[in-house]
Motif scaffolding. Structure first.
Motif, PDB file in Angstrom:
ATOM      1  N   THR A 262       0.846  -1.192   0.000  1.00 53.48           N
ATOM      2  CA  THR A 262       0.000   0.000   0.000  1.00 53.48           C
ATOM      3  C   THR A 262       0.883   1.243   0.000  1.00 53.48           C
ATOM      4  OG1 THR A 262      -0.047   0.182   2.404  1.00 53.48           O
ATOM      5  CG2 THR A 262      -1.761  -1.211   1.358  1.00 53.48           C
TER       6      THR A 262
ATOM      7  N   GLN B 286       0.731   3.633   2.098  1.00 51.74           N
ATOM      8  CA  GLN B 286       1.120   3.900   3.482  1.00 51.74           C
ATOM      9  C   GLN B 286       2.282   3.003   3.911  1.00 51.74           C
ATOM     10  OE1 GLN B 286      -0.075   6.497   5.455  1.00 51.74           O
ATOM     11  NE2 GLN B 286       1.723   5.945   6.676  1.00 51.74           N
ATOM     12  N   ARG B 287       2.254   1.750   3.503  1.00 49.38           N
ATOM     13  CA  ARG B 287       3.359   0.850   3.852  1.00 49.38           C
ATOM     14  C   ARG B 287       4.659   1.325   3.205  1.00 49.38           C
ATOM     15  NH1 ARG B 287       3.209  -5.593   2.795  1.00 49.38           N
ATOM     16  NH2 ARG B 287       5.445  -5.937   2.766  1.00 49.38           N
TER      17      ARG B 287
ATOM     18  N   PHE C 279       5.372   4.437   2.344  1.00 54.62           N
ATOM     19  CA  PHE C 279       5.725   5.662   3.063  1.00 54.62           C
ATOM     20  C   PHE C 279       6.431   5.334   4.379  1.00 54.62           C
ATOM     21  CE2 PHE C 279       4.549   8.786   6.300  1.00 54.62           C
ATOM     22  CZ  PHE C 279       4.923   9.983   5.710  1.00 54.62           C
ATOM     23  N   ASP C 280       5.853   4.416   5.143  1.00 57.84           N
ATOM     24  CA  ASP C 280       6.443   4.034   6.429  1.00 57.84           C
ATOM     25  C   ASP C 280       7.841   3.433   6.246  1.00 57.84           C
ATOM     26  OD1 ASP C 280       4.140   4.922   7.705  1.00 57.84           O
ATOM     27  OD2 ASP C 280       3.290   2.902   7.917  1.00 57.84           O
TER      28      ASP C 280
ATOM     29  N   THR D 140      10.736  11.879  10.650  1.00 60.00           N
ATOM     30  CA  THR D 140       9.285  11.709  10.596  1.00 60.00           C
ATOM     31  C   THR D 140       8.454  12.980  10.453  1.00 60.00           C
ATOM     32  OG1 THR D 140       9.187  11.647  13.004  1.00 60.00           O
ATOM     33  CG2 THR D 140       9.383   9.537  11.866  1.00 60.00           C
TER      34      THR D 140
ATOM     35  N   GLU E  53       4.009  14.086   3.510  1.00 58.61           N
ATOM     36  CA  GLU E  53       2.590  13.925   3.205  1.00 58.61           C
ATOM     37  C   GLU E  53       2.312  12.428   3.264  1.00 58.61           C
ATOM     38  OE1 GLU E  53       1.394  15.957  -0.427  1.00 58.61           O
ATOM     39  OE2 GLU E  53       3.126  17.300  -0.187  1.00 58.61           O
ATOM     40  N   PRO E  54       1.745  11.948   4.370  1.00 58.22           N
ATOM     41  CA  PRO E  54       1.564  10.499   4.537  1.00 58.22           C
ATOM     42  C   PRO E  54       0.983   9.825   3.293  1.00 58.22           C
ATOM     43  CG  PRO E  54       0.954  11.623   6.538  1.00 58.22           C
ATOM     44  CD  PRO E  54       1.211  12.693   5.501  1.00 58.22           C
ATOM     45  N   ALA E  55       1.646   8.724   2.918  1.00 53.93           N
ATOM     46  CA  ALA E  55       1.257   7.898   1.779  1.00 53.93           C
ATOM     47  C   ALA E  55       1.353   8.627   0.433  1.00 53.93           C
ATOM     48  CB  ALA E  55      -0.144   7.316   1.973  1.00 53.93           C
ATOM     49  N   ARG E  56       1.990   9.823   0.389  1.00 54.26           N
ATOM     50  CA  ARG E  56       2.086  10.584  -0.866  1.00 54.26           C
ATOM     51  C   ARG E  56       3.482  11.109  -1.198  1.00 54.26           C
ATOM     52  NH1 ARG E  56      -2.000  13.388  -3.468  1.00 54.26           N
ATOM     53  NH2 ARG E  56      -0.476  15.045  -3.490  1.00 54.26           N
TER      54      ARG E  56
ATOM     55  N   ARG F 268      -0.694   5.282  -5.819  1.00 58.69           N
ATOM     56  CA  ARG F 268      -1.289   3.983  -6.094  1.00 58.69           C
ATOM     57  C   ARG F 268      -1.210   3.735  -7.593  1.00 58.69           C
ATOM     58  NH1 ARG F 268      -2.859  -0.062  -3.789  1.00 58.69           N
ATOM     59  NH2 ARG F 268      -3.367   0.824  -1.776  1.00 58.69           N
TER      60      ARG F 268
ATOM     61  N   THR G  91       1.889  -0.011  -5.687  1.00 58.23           N
ATOM     62  CA  THR G  91       2.265   1.372  -5.398  1.00 58.23           C
ATOM     63  C   THR G  91       3.505   1.722  -6.205  1.00 58.23           C
ATOM     64  OG1 THR G  91       1.316   1.308  -3.187  1.00 58.23           O
ATOM     65  CG2 THR G  91       3.024   2.947  -3.576  1.00 58.23           C
TER      66      THR G  91
END
Length: 174
Positions: A14, A16-17, A19-20, A37, A61-64, A95, A100
């Motif tokens: 994903t 988010q994954r 991004f993390d 962070t 920008e989380p997940a972006r 996405r 991703t």
């Protein structure tokens, strides 16, 4: 027009994954000191005897998107030892169907730069190899140092101070 170094990977994860995982820099690139962070956080990355860079987180920008401004650098293998200073490392995340896509760009790292060949090859190895594996499996292949190359916490602290001082001098000159 100057071209920046760019490479793109598509991963089974994903946004988010991805991004993390990107934010877990030691998991795919190597040991750092500092934090990655939040906007304004600072960290230092070191390859003993070869390279160190100080970074300030410029965008989160989380997940972006993630972007890091290089606030100070030292590249032992080129004439302009601070060639990275003032450049920006950026990860754009989107996405792509059930996968991703991550577009990595080192803004300011261009083919006319002395370190381009070595640095673009290294970024390619880390992004296309280690980061991809880290996102998909949780196991990257970051640089690890031991023996005479191992740096202590005090070594990292001293390098962080040197990068901060270099950034201050660069700001005074501007």
């Amino acid at each position: 027009m100057t071209e920046n170094f760019t490479t793109t990977i598509t991963v089974d994860a994903t946004p988010q994954r991805a991004f993390d995982a990107i934010n877990d820099v030691p998991g795919w690139w190597g040991r750092i000191t500092g934090s990655t962070t939040a906007v304004g956080d600072e960290f230092v990355y070191v390859v003993p005897g070869l390279h160190y860079s100080g970074f300030r987180v410029a965008a989160v920008e989380p997940a972006r998107r993630i972007a890091w401004l290089v606030t100070g650098s030292y590249l032992d293998f080129v004439a302009d030892k601070q060639e990275w200073t003032g450049t920006t490392v950026r990860f754009d995340i989107e996405r792509a169907g059930d996968q991703t896509r991550i577009t990595f760009t080192h803004e300011g790292l261009a083919p006319e730069d002395e370190c381009y060949e070595v640095c673009s090859n290294a970024w390619g190895m880390f992004v296309n190899g280690s980061l991809r594996r880290f996102i998909e499996t949780g196991h990257g292949e970051p640089y690890r140092f031991g023996g005479d190359e191992e740096l202590s916490a005090a070594d990292h602290s001293r390098l962080h101070e040197q990068v901060a001082q270099a950034a201050g001098r660069a700001g005074d000159a501007g």
